[in-house]
Design an enzyme around this catalytic site. Structure first.
Site, PDB file in Angstrom:
ATOM      1  N   LYS A  59      -9.566   2.271  -3.030  1.00  0.00           N
ATOM      2  CA  LYS A  59     -10.094   1.726  -1.781  1.00  0.00           C
ATOM      3  C   LYS A  59     -11.505   2.260  -1.545  1.00  0.00           C
ATOM      4  O   LYS A  59     -11.741   3.465  -1.632  1.00  0.00           O
ATOM      5  CB  LYS A  59      -9.170   2.119  -0.633  1.00  0.00           C
ATOM      6  CG  LYS A  59      -9.524   1.516   0.715  1.00  0.00           C
ATOM      7  CD  LYS A  59      -8.482   1.906   1.755  1.00  0.00           C
ATOM      8  CE  LYS A  59      -8.773   1.282   3.110  1.00  0.00           C
ATOM      9  NZ  LYS A  59      -7.758   1.648   4.126  1.00  0.00           N
ATOM     10  N   CYS A  92      -5.477  -2.696   2.774  1.00  0.00           N
ATOM     11  CA  CYS A  92      -5.366  -2.625   4.233  1.00  0.00           C
ATOM     12  C   CYS A  92      -6.641  -3.045   4.958  1.00  0.00           C
ATOM     13  O   CYS A  92      -7.014  -4.202   4.981  1.00  0.00           O
ATOM     14  CB  CYS A  92      -4.925  -1.216   4.626  1.00  0.00           C
ATOM     15  SG  CYS A  92      -4.437  -1.063   6.368  1.00  0.00           S
ATOM     16  N   GLU A 123       0.838  -1.212   0.000  1.00  0.00           N
ATOM     17  CA  GLU A 123       0.000   0.000   0.000  1.00  0.00           C
ATOM     18  C   GLU A 123       0.867   1.253   0.000  1.00  0.00           C
ATOM     19  O   GLU A 123       1.839   1.357   0.763  1.00  0.00           O
ATOM     20  CB  GLU A 123      -0.900  -0.012   1.236  1.00  0.00           C
ATOM     21  CG  GLU A 123      -1.777   1.218   1.399  1.00  0.00           C
ATOM     22  CD  GLU A 123      -2.514   1.229   2.732  1.00  0.00           C
ATOM     23  OE1 GLU A 123      -3.430   2.055   2.889  1.00  0.00           O
ATOM     24  OE2 GLU A 123      -2.174   0.414   3.612  1.00  0.00           O
TER      25      GLU A 123
END
Length: 537
Positions: free
Chosen positions: A361, A415, A298
């Site tokens: 995301k 994440c 990430e």
């Protein structure tokens, strides 16, 4: 040998039960907080699952001495506070990367979050006590009722206000793979329900409404249930698919860059070059095929890749011929209103340096990536360095076989997105593997990365899909469809893993087909059995 040592087990438990029931005032609340903290040790990295046989019966016995609704809520609240205070201490470590700016948030993360999350355990014990006062859950129905109430509120914790289903008790089984296979049937909430139910059964042994023989038989039956689930899980593992995807060789890059240096203006180029160097390094095993898919974690690239041709060319130079490089990177666009928006994204680069796919995301971290209370908190998001991220559409399945033959479609998870059961794949376009890019460098060498890796293991079992995880400072690795760790690069280690990609399990798991519906049916059965105990006293 003392006189107590010669007592039968129900009698000994009866004495412990009587002492806990007799506690009052601050002693009762302190005992609840201690039991909640003890329950945390069942979870990674401690993995001491037997402690739940003390924590949950102890909580039930403390509730026996409570006469008011306020008291019932308080006991559960203090249990939850102790549990989350110890289990989530590592979140505060993120603030120390820039403590001069975010000192004000330290008490909110260290104490405020446990205060809020404890409301759910308080709701569970209040619900349990209200039903108990109406005569439900007597005798052997008491553990059933408690487990059902507990898991209803745990499910709510995972969904209310965007949800935070972290450290569910079922995650303590990641080290016992046969039992962990239960998650492929009922998911982590169902596995938590079974765990809390069996853990609560000792509370029935000294119950005045239950004969000792029947109580012992019930406890043995609970252990037999776990044994049966473990036996089924062992059978499932015996038939596990061990074949890799042909022609696919991954390199997982873990540069181990300290979070305080990650975005420092004088360090960004060097950090980028560290990823390039690890990507271009020769394989550890010269006899093994070279990697054809490079994966970075990430925000590994601290630049806007799509707006910087030199960055793309540098990335293309280390991309294997005919292969791809997948990395986390911030993305930015200008919307129809002319407003610039930022995304915590992922991009896929080919050997020419062209962006062939991207992903943004969709499940953002409150306060970390956006401020839900911006009208009262005039500060920017912590992880966004003052800026706020916008959510992308998701979950999504990326198909890149036209760019690289043989690469199965996958579901990207950045994440935090991997912690939500039942929300990690597009059900209408099912992938063949999961890819989790993360930056756990925020949390240093704490329990957080260990807990996060365990959560990813359970997602793989639930979905019956292999999961590849690439983290900035670790833990990076490959987990197959049965939760078995195939490759691992530990916390804080710098290097890379060259590995094959495991195939997905044959067929679709029950949980992947039905989600939490099976858990809901089992939960309803527990409530019915517990409520029926009122008429069989």
């Amino acid at each position: 040998m003392t006189a107590t040592d010669t007592l039968p087990v129900p009698a000994r438990l009866g004495r412990v039960s009587a002492r806990l029931t007799a506690l009052s005032g601050w002693r009762r609340l302190a005992a609840a907080a201690l039991l909640g903290g003890l329950a945390t040790l069942a979870l990674p990295p401690a993995d001491l699952m037997p402690v739940v046989l003390v924590a949950f019966p102890g909580l039930i016995w403390l509730l026996e001495g409570v006469q008011t609704k306020k008291g019932a809520f308080a006991v559960g609240w203090f249990f939850g506070f102790g549990h989350h205070l110890l289990g989530l201490y590592w979140i505060s470590a993120a603030l120390f990367t820039d403590i001069e700016r975010f000192w004000w948030a330290l008490p909110l993360s260290a104490v405020g979050l446990p205060v809020l999350l404890a409301m759910f355990s308080g709701g569970a014990t209040l619900t349990f006590q209200l039903l108990r006062r109406r005569g439900f859950g007597t005798g052997l129905g008491r553990p059933l009722l408690f487990a059902a109430c507990w898991c209803v509120w745990e499910w709510l914790r995972g969904h209310v206000f965007t949800g935070f289903p972290w450290n569910l008790i079922g995650y303590g089984w990641v080290g016992v793979l046969p039992v962990l296979q239960t998650a492929s049937l009922v998911g982590i909430y169902g596995l938590t329900l079974v765990t809390v139910l069996v853990a609560s059964l000792p509370a029935a042994l000294p119950d005045r409404d239950t004969t000792p023989g029947r109580a012992r038989a019930t406890f043995v039956s609970g252990l037999a249930l776990l044994a049966a689930l473990g036996g089924w899980g062992a059978w499932r593992l015996a038939g596990a698919v061990d074949e890799p995807v042909p022609g696919i060789r991954l390199r997982l890059v873990q540069a181990a860059i300290d979070q305080r240096l990650k975005w420092a203006p004088g360090e960004r180029v060097q950090n980028f070059q560290s990823h390039l160097a690890l990507s271009a390094a020769p394989p550890v095993d010269p006899a093994a095929p070279p990697p054809n898919v490079i994966i970075w974690p990430e925000t590994a690239v601290p630049f806007f890749v799509e707006e910087d041709a030199r960055v793309r060319q540098a990335m293309g130079s280390v991309t294997p011929p005919g292969g791809l490089l997948i990395t986390g990177a911030p993305r930015t666009t200008v919307d129809a209103d002319g407003e610039r928006r930022y995304f915590n994204g992922m991009v896929v680069i080919d050997g020419s340096g062209a962006v062939v796919a991207d992903y943004d995301k969709f499940h953002l971290v409150p306060f970390g990536e956006y401020m839900p209370l911006r009208q009262w908190l005039p500060v920017g998001a912590i992880a966004g360095n003052g800026a706020e991220f916008s959510p992308g559409p998701g979950p999504r399945t990326l198909h890149l076989a036209d760019r690289m033959a043989g690469l199965p479609p996958f579901s990207p998870l950045i994440c935090y997105e991997s912690i939500f059961p039942g929300a990690v794949v597009d059900g209408a376009d099912r992938p063949q593997w999961l890819l989790n890019l993360t930056n756990d460098a925020w949390y240093g060498r704490t329990a957080g990365p260990h807990q996060h890796f365990a959560i990813n293991q359970v997602r793989a079992v639930e979905e019956g899909l292999p999961l590849v995880r690439v983290a900035n400072t670790g833990i990076s690795g490959v987990v197959d469809s049965y939760g078995r760790v195939r490759q691992l690069l530990g916390l804080g280690e710098r290097g890379f893993i060259d590995t094959t990609l495991p195939k997905a399990s044959v067929g679709v798991t029950a949980y992947a087909r039905m989600g939490d519906w099976i858990f809901g049916i089992v939960l309803l059965g527990c409530f019915i059995a517990a409520l029926a105990s009122r008429y069989h006293r």
